[in-house]
Scaffold this motif. Structure first.
Motif, PDB file in Angstrom:
ATOM      1  N   THR A 241       0.840  -1.196   0.000  1.00 23.71           N
ATOM      2  CA  THR A 241       0.000   0.000   0.000  1.00 23.71           C
ATOM      3  C   THR A 241       0.875   1.246   0.000  1.00 23.71           C
ATOM      4  N   ALA A 242       2.047   1.139   0.647  1.00 23.30           N
ATOM      5  CA  ALA A 242       2.968   2.278   0.725  1.00 23.30           C
ATOM      6  C   ALA A 242       3.649   2.559  -0.607  1.00 23.30           C
ATOM      7  N   GLY A 243       3.673   1.605  -1.535  1.00 26.23           N
ATOM      8  CA  GLY A 243       4.283   1.821  -2.844  1.00 26.23           C
ATOM      9  C   GLY A 243       5.730   1.379  -2.891  1.00 26.23           C
ATOM     10  N   ASP A 244       6.260   1.324  -4.096  1.00 23.85           N
ATOM     11  CA  ASP A 244       7.624   0.843  -4.346  1.00 23.85           C
ATOM     12  C   ASP A 244       8.592   2.016  -4.406  1.00 23.85           C
ATOM     13  N   SER A 245       9.818   1.783  -3.932  1.00 22.79           N
ATOM     14  CA  SER A 245      10.829   2.845  -3.919  1.00 22.79           C
ATOM     15  C   SER A 245      11.361   3.171  -5.304  1.00 22.79           C
ATOM     16  N   GLY A 246      11.182   2.268  -6.258  1.00 23.56           N
ATOM     17  CA  GLY A 246      11.696   2.474  -7.608  1.00 23.56           C
ATOM     18  C   GLY A 246      13.144   2.081  -7.784  1.00 23.56           C
TER      19      GLY A 246
ATOM     20  N   PRO B 133      13.067  -4.665 -17.001  1.00 20.24           N
ATOM     21  CA  PRO B 133      13.591  -3.381 -16.542  1.00 20.24           C
ATOM     22  C   PRO B 133      13.420  -3.232 -15.029  1.00 20.24           C
ATOM     23  N   GLY B 134      14.427  -2.632 -14.399  1.00 21.50           N
ATOM     24  CA  GLY B 134      14.385  -2.458 -12.955  1.00 21.50           C
ATOM     25  C   GLY B 134      14.950  -3.620 -12.176  1.00 21.50           C
ATOM     26  N   VAL B 135      15.430  -4.657 -12.888  1.00 19.21           N
ATOM     27  CA  VAL B 135      15.963  -5.868 -12.253  1.00 19.21           C
ATOM     28  C   VAL B 135      17.364  -6.138 -12.780  1.00 19.21           C
ATOM     29  N   VAL B 136      18.273  -6.513 -11.888  1.00 17.55           N
ATOM     30  CA  VAL B 136      19.616  -6.945 -12.283  1.00 17.55           C
ATOM     31  C   VAL B 136      19.854  -8.324 -11.691  1.00 17.55           C
ATOM     32  N   SER B 137      20.707  -9.111 -12.344  1.00 19.25           N
ATOM     33  CA  SER B 137      20.899 -10.504 -11.938  1.00 19.25           C
ATOM     34  C   SER B 137      22.380 -10.842 -11.858  1.00 19.25           C
ATOM     35  N   LEU B 138      22.792 -11.395 -10.707  1.00 13.21           N
ATOM     36  CA  LEU B 138      24.171 -11.816 -10.479  1.00 13.21           C
ATOM     37  C   LEU B 138      24.155 -13.241  -9.943  1.00 13.21           C
ATOM     38  N   PRO B 139      24.971 -14.149 -10.482  1.00 14.64           N
ATOM     39  CA  PRO B 139      24.945 -15.537 -10.002  1.00 14.64           C
ATOM     40  C   PRO B 139      25.539 -15.675  -8.607  1.00 14.64           C
ATOM     41  N   HIS B 140      25.242 -16.775  -7.986  1.00 16.57           N
ATOM     42  CA  HIS B 140      25.600 -17.041  -6.599  1.00 16.57           C
ATOM     43  C   HIS B 140      26.861 -17.905  -6.518  1.00 16.57           C
TER      44      HIS B 140
ATOM     45  N   SER C 290       9.356 -16.262   8.650  1.00 15.99           N
ATOM     46  CA  SER C 290      10.113 -17.500   8.838  1.00 15.99           C
ATOM     47  C   SER C 290      11.527 -17.291   9.361  1.00 15.99           C
ATOM     48  N   GLY C 291      12.111 -16.113   9.103  1.00 14.57           N
ATOM     49  CA  GLY C 291      13.522 -15.890   9.407  1.00 14.57           C
ATOM     50  C   GLY C 291      14.442 -16.262   8.265  1.00 14.57           C
ATOM     51  N   ASN C 292      13.878 -16.711   7.141  1.00 13.96           N
ATOM     52  CA  ASN C 292      14.710 -17.056   5.985  1.00 13.96           C
ATOM     53  C   ASN C 292      15.331 -15.796   5.376  1.00 13.96           C
ATOM     54  N   ALA C 293      16.536 -15.936   4.843  1.00 19.11           N
ATOM     55  CA  ALA C 293      17.220 -14.806   4.220  1.00 19.11           C
ATOM     56  C   ALA C 293      16.463 -14.349   2.981  1.00 19.11           C
ATOM     57  N   ALA C 294      16.385 -13.028   2.798  1.00 22.44           N
ATOM     58  CA  ALA C 294      15.756 -12.443   1.604  1.00 22.44           C
ATOM     59  C   ALA C 294      16.863 -11.966   0.675  1.00 22.44           C
ATOM     60  N   VAL C 295      17.465 -12.915  -0.051  1.00 19.59           N
ATOM     61  CA  VAL C 295      18.573 -12.569  -0.944  1.00 19.59           C
ATOM     62  C   VAL C 295      18.089 -12.226  -2.349  1.00 19.59           C
ATOM     63  N   ASN C 296      16.823 -12.446  -2.635  1.00 14.09           N
ATOM     64  CA  ASN C 296      16.232 -12.037  -3.903  1.00 14.09           C
ATOM     65  C   ASN C 296      15.349 -10.815  -3.671  1.00 14.09           C
ATOM     66  N   GLY C 297      15.505  -9.827  -4.541  1.00 16.15           N
ATOM     67  CA  GLY C 297      14.727  -8.609  -4.417  1.00 16.15           C
ATOM     68  C   GLY C 297      15.398  -7.534  -3.583  1.00 16.15           C
ATOM     69  N   VAL C 298      16.696  -7.693  -3.300  1.00 15.82           N
ATOM     70  CA  VAL C 298      17.426  -6.689  -2.523  1.00 15.82           C
ATOM     71  C   VAL C 298      17.519  -5.392  -3.332  1.00 15.82           C
ATOM     72  N   GLU C 299      17.266  -4.257  -2.682  1.00  9.45           N
ATOM     73  CA  GLU C 299      17.396  -2.961  -3.351  1.00  9.45           C
ATOM     74  C   GLU C 299      18.875  -2.623  -3.532  1.00  9.45           C
ATOM     75  N   VAL C 300      19.258  -2.278  -4.778  1.00  9.85           N
ATOM     76  CA  VAL C 300      20.658  -2.005  -5.084  1.00  9.85           C
ATOM     77  C   VAL C 300      20.767  -0.776  -5.975  1.00  9.85           C
ATOM     78  N   GLU C 301      21.993  -0.285  -6.072  1.00  6.81           N
ATOM     79  CA  GLU C 301      22.337   0.766  -7.012  1.00  6.81           C
ATOM     80  C   GLU C 301      23.458   0.250  -7.906  1.00  6.81           C
TER      81      GLU C 301
END
Length: 708
Positions: A575-580, A651-658, A693-704
């Protein structure tokens, strides 16, 4: 000397493909798929061929190592020590620290390869029965914890996973998964490419929902781009549509499913119109997918890493199973079914538990007596009662595989004592005082305890070692047994007899569902499996509910209180919206598996794979060209990587392997260091978690991202 053909399972991913390995003495002549294996049917991927590289790797440790700390300004060195010295020193140091500071002063981290080696699974209790520390961690909480939690909530057991029955399905909705690259995950599905093609050839449909046009999406009937972290909205909108249009039909499940009125009321405002602007999928498309799913003769909804390792991982996995239940596609041929493994861990081990205690610093909940790995560094560095002062790491490299790896890297140097059961001097073990290297995988026998639970078909297979155990070496299970015996003696406790892993498997088979005791015509024993080294086919998955349920009342309660309470967090955030901001996602390659597949030439040869995929539009906005080195930054840190133009990432997404980042000082990984890459976990954030759950949120991290 005549050549010998050995039957073997590939242990390098979850597909457990059957192999035929031809040897001449100590030389491996060929590694091929076993056409007689009833599960993999002759299929292998490039990883299997690299088994010989692992066995022959000159960097693989053969003897225990002890770190000799250098004088100020001088580098530490390593020296070989005897097994007697290594085991005695380790046992003594662990006991001394626990007796002085309490049992919680010992931390334990077990990595992903643990479940690929059945001796690690059967014998770790020989050591840890002496140390009931609350500071246990594993790769589970940066991977599949939401799956386990959902299974516990809905089905009563942490390992009761519904498995997609792709070979008989008509409609497959797949979110955040790329089995063409992974060979399946929490889904043992060798040769998935042929299975997908067969699904489509018989008129079935595969719909892939993913922020990137993955290798699997390229084979799909339809691919829908979705903004990272918004999958829960999409899934809940599907369920909302089922209720709104009167399409809820649990069918054969109705007699033992409850909570549907509460569920409908809780999801009233999670409409397709609410979800659409946030997830980037049109409301009409969401409704169409819900209608197609409900109308299909047999349908599957399945999600993996992309939906598990994000801020709403548990909510996503819960919604996936609720969708399968509401449409009657759980426990149904062509839908999702439960396996019945020959050694049945659902019957043999406890169901697990959640939030029975919490971490000391951030009060994060335990699951199955393990705390989230994201809290490990702070539990080492924060003073006070229960501070981790000694650490046992088994088959793990958390510096590269857990969020904010640099923070953990620094924390490990503050430990009083650290011991690693590992065959390599890597980014994590370089901090150890002692490294205990086990035998090569081809030097011990093999039975898949973990992945038969997840298999697309019920099979069983045991394989003997390809090579004899070298003199002066120990198997993983023997290291645990020897340490456990020494700790018992130091504590004045009786030394318990230790069975070999294959004896434990034999007992499991003879007590299992295909045993003579159970009245099965298969009458499985270890001797029978040894007589059939390609494996024994136990048949397709079959409906088993409600008998297979482990809930006390043999019912499925869909209105899970914790999940319904988490809807408020989801609603408030969107509801608060996305930071972009740009959002970071991972990706998998068929020649890789986490951080442990990069020291073998066959698996890393070719063009550079550790690149940052960016949409051309995002690159143009930042003045970045293909191949430019860019700085990828987040709250936790930054790395420098080459950018790669990719119109297949939204657009708006970047991908780096693990799993990369093999540029730390002091490692002995010659090939990996030549393909060092950058660790995405130097950018992922230890504070970014699925709060439920306490699971790590490694997908969807906000980056520059900016030019380096």
């Amino acid at each position: 000397m005549p050549t010998t053909v050995h039957h073997r399972a590939c242990h390098l991913c979850e597909a457990i493909c059957g192999l035929r390995i031809e040897t001449d003495g100590e030389r491996i002549l060929s590694i091929k798929g076993d056409p007689d294996d009833p599960l993999s049917r002759g299929h292998i991927c490039p990883k299997a061929v690299a088994l010989q590289d692992i066995h022959n790797d000159p960097d693989r440790l053969r003897r225990p190592l002890a770190r000799v700390r250098g004088a100020p300004g001088e580098a530490d060195t390593w020296q070989d020590i005897s097994w007697e010295q290594a085991l005695n020193t380790t046992a003594q140091r662990l006991v001394d620290i626990v007796q002085r500071d309490g049992v919680d002063a010992l931390g334990v981290y077990l990595g992903n390869p643990t479940v690929h080696n059945y001796g690690m699974m059967t014998h770790q209790k020989n050591l840890f029965r002496h140390f009931h520390t609350r500071n246990r961690f594993s790769a589970t909480s940066v991977d599949q914890l939401p799956h386990h939690l959902t299974s516990l909530w809905l089905f009563g057991h942490k390992s009761l996973f519904p498995i997609p029955d792709i070979d008989r399905s008509e409609y497959f909705l797949m979110l955040g998964a790329n089995p063409i690259a992974s060979n399946g995950s929490i889904w043992t599905v060798p040769d998935v490419r042929k299975r997908i093609k067969a699904l489509r050839k018989r008129g079935g449909k595969l719909v892939v929902v993913d922020p990137r046009l993955t290798e699997t999406a390229e084979l799909a009937s339809e691919h829908l781009y979705i903004r990272p972290g918004s999958d829960a909205l999409f899934l809940l909108a599907l369920i909302n549509t089922l209720f709104a249009e009167g399409r809820v039909a649990p069918r054969h499940l109705e007699a033992f499913v409850s909570g549907l009125p509460e569920l409908e009321a809780a999801l009233l405002d999670f409409t397709p119109e609410f979800a659409a602007p946030h997830c980037g999928i049109a409301a009409d498309t969401i409704r169409r997918i819900a209608q197609e799913f409900a109308q299909a003769g047999a349908a599957i909804c399945y999600g993996r890493m992309g939906v598990s390792t994000q801020r709403y991982g548990a909510l996503c996995q819960w919604a996936i199973q609720v969708l399968n239940i509401l449409t009657g596609n759980l426990d149904r041929e062509g839908g999702s079914l439960f396996t019945l493994p020959a050694v049945d861990q659902v019957s043999n081990i406890g169901p697990g538990g959640f939030a029975r205690h919490h971490s000391r610093v951030r009060q994060l909940p335990e699951f199955d007596r393990e705390l989230p790995a994201s809290t490990m560094a702070e539990e080492i560095t924060t003073p006070g009662e229960g501070q981790v002062r000694a650490l046992f790491v088994g088959a793990g490299n958390p510096v590269l595989s857990t969020p904010n790896g640099r923070q953990l890297d620094a924390a490990l140097e503050q430990l009083e004592f650290m011991v690693c059961l590992d065959p390599y001097l890597n980014e994590t073990t370089r901090h150890a005082d002692i490294i205990l290297p086990p035998t090569s995988p081809l030097e011990h026998d093999h039975y898949d305890l973990a992945f038969h639970i997840n298999a697309v078909r019920n099979t069983a297979r045991h394989n003997e070692a390809v090579f004899d155990k070298p003199e002066g070496s120990l198997h993983d299970w023997e290291i645990f047994a020897e340490l456990g015996n020494r700790v018992a003696e130091l504590l004045g406790q009786p030394v318990q007899p230790v069975l070999a892993p294959h004896d434990i498997i034999d007992m499991g088979l003879q007590m299992g569902p295909y045993s003579e005791r159970a009245g099965s015509a298969q009458a499985l024993t270890l001797a029978k499996l040894r007589a059939h080294p390609s494996g024994i086919d136990l048949g397709p998955l079959q409906p088993q509910l409600p008998d297979r349920l482990q809930t006390p009342d043999k019912a499925i309660h869909c209105a899970t209180p914790a999940a319904l309470a988490d809807l408020q967090r989801l609603r408030a955030e969107f509801t608060a919206g996305d930071s972009g901001a740009l959002r970071l996602i991972g990706r998998r390659h068929v020649r890789s598996n986490n951080s442990w597949m990069h020291n073998y030439h066959r698996l890393v040869k070719g063009r550079e794979r550790c690149t940052l995929l960016m949409h051309p539009q995002d690159m143009a906005q930042r003045g970045i060209n293909d191949g430019d080195r860019v700085q990828l930054s987040s709250r936790a840190g930054s790395v420098t990587v080459p950018a790669e133009t990719c119109s297949g990432v939204m657009p708006g997404v970047v991908s780096l392997p693990h799993g990369y980042g093999h540029n730390r000082v002091g490692i002995r990984l010659q090939t990996a260091a030549q393909h060092a890459g950058a660790s995405c976990n130097d950018v992922t954030d230890d504070l970014a978690l699925d709060a439920l759950s306490g699971n790590a949120a490694v997908n969807g991290v906000e980056v520059e991202v900016a030019l380096a």
